[in-house]
Design an enzyme around this catalytic site. Structure first.
Site, PDB file in Angstrom:
ATOM      1  N   HIS A 239       0.798  -1.230   0.000  1.00 27.58           N
ATOM      2  CA  HIS A 239       0.000   0.000   0.000  1.00 27.58           C
ATOM      3  C   HIS A 239       0.835   1.287   0.000  1.00 27.58           C
ATOM      4  O   HIS A 239       0.693   2.145  -0.858  1.00 27.58           O
ATOM      5  CB  HIS A 239      -0.892   0.059   1.245  1.00 27.58           C
ATOM      6  N   ASP A 240       1.661   1.408   1.057  1.00 25.96           N
ATOM      7  CA  ASP A 240       2.323   2.696   1.298  1.00 25.96           C
ATOM      8  C   ASP A 240       3.340   3.041   0.206  1.00 25.96           C
ATOM      9  O   ASP A 240       3.564   4.222  -0.097  1.00 25.96           O
ATOM     10  CB  ASP A 240       3.014   2.674   2.670  1.00 25.96           C
TER      11      ASP A 240
END
Ligand code: BDR
Ligand code: CA
Length: 310
Positions: A239-240
């Site tokens: 995600h990040d």
């Protein structure tokens, strides 16, 4: 090429750790500092993890400042079921040698923003507590923010509840303040991160690419087990790292300029990012919501940069 100055606020966290490595390996970015927040684990653990990751790649020169140890109003809920007891279970990373700087993350962010030669991009990768506190305590610092590229939210389904994504759910009041701030916000949510998976073959390539690649592959091994168990995914979202990648290469994501409201009232839908995708409300847009991702190009970038540590 002038590098884009960034301040990364995070809660490492497997994908936060990989996002930090991507940022450090990318000449397009100048990492002015890293701030930490309680989220995936307690503040003490996320701060130690940020320092451990930086020291692992000999970037102890990047200052780390510890911030909020709990959300603005809600109780702290850590994601040990996703990231383990340390917040970074899997690889055997040595304990941190250095301590965080003595300034609180919010003061650190303000001083770095106001001292910067050009506007800075904020990249929040955890609950938005520190950023909300920054807005409240240092409203003048906003003028030095180029834009905010955050990982969080979802137009569709959530991951911590059916309605909400973890970072926004964890501190919805903080998220609401950031979305209502008037800053140029880009939301990189589950709609795109769940469609850009790192696969086991990719992890094997990393494992063969030196000590940093091996460490990332070990992060993947742990993180992937959760995603396989929970969603039946054959790989793992990072995600990040996708938010960091959007700063490096904005064209990796297609975004729509829309109004996003945060649900702070209902318990059932707490932290839902209500994205007015079809412009039903008539309310002016306040954010760019990511709707499409060039997953292949993202994974290629990630592999190339992570392998470059050797
Ligand atoms: C987000 O929540 C955390 O578990 C991850 O680090 C990421 O920032 C995904 O929902
Ligand atoms: Ca995170």
């Amino acid at each position: 090429m002038t590098a884009i100055p960034v301040l990364i606020d995070c809660d490492p966290g497997h994908d936060d750790a990989i996002a930090l490595l991507l940022a450090l390996a990318s000449p397009e970015l100048e990492v002015l500092g890293v701030t930490t927040v309680a989220g995936n684990q307690t503040l003490e653990k996320t701060t130690a993890n940020a320092i451990r990751v930086l020291e692992f790649v000999e970037r102890g020169d990047v200052p780390v400042a510890a911030g909020a140890d709990r959300p603005l109003l809600r109780d702290l809920f850590v994601a040990a079921h996703v990231h383990g007891e340390t917040g970074l279970d899997g690889p055997k990373l040595p304990p941190p040698r250095a301590a965080p700087v003595s300034e609180h993350a919010v003061d650190f962010l303000a001083s770095r923003l106001m001292g910067a030669a050009s506007p800075v991009t904020l990249v929040p990768l955890g609950p938005l507590t520190n950023i909300a506190l920054l807005l409240a305590r240092y409203p003048d610092a906003v003028a030095s923010v180029e834009r905010v590229v955050l990982m969080g939210g979802s137009i569709g389904v959530g991951n911590v509840t059916p309605a909400a994504e973890f970072n926004i759910w964890a501190d919805p009041e903080a998220a609401a303040r950031v979305l209502d701030s008037g800053l140029d916000v880009t939301m990189v949510g589950l709609d795109v991160t769940h469609r850009a998976l790192l696969m086991s073959d990719d992890a094997e390539r990393l494992r063969a690419a030196g000590r940093v690649g091996r460490m990332v592959a070990e992060l993947y091994d742990f993180f992937h087990r959760y995603h396989e168990r929970t969603y039946g995914f054959g790989g793992s979202p990072i995600h990040d790292a996708l938010a960091v990648a959007q700063v490096i290469r904005p064209e990796l994501l297609h975004t729509e300029h829309r109004h996003i409201a945060i649900e702070c009232g209902s318990e059932l839908t707490r932290g839902r990012t209500v994205v007015d995708l079809w412009k039903r409300t008539g309310i002016e847009p306040n954010a760019h919501a990511a709707v499409e991702v060039d997953a292949e190009a993202f994974i290629r970038l990630l592999l190339e940069r992570l392998s470059s540590f050797g």
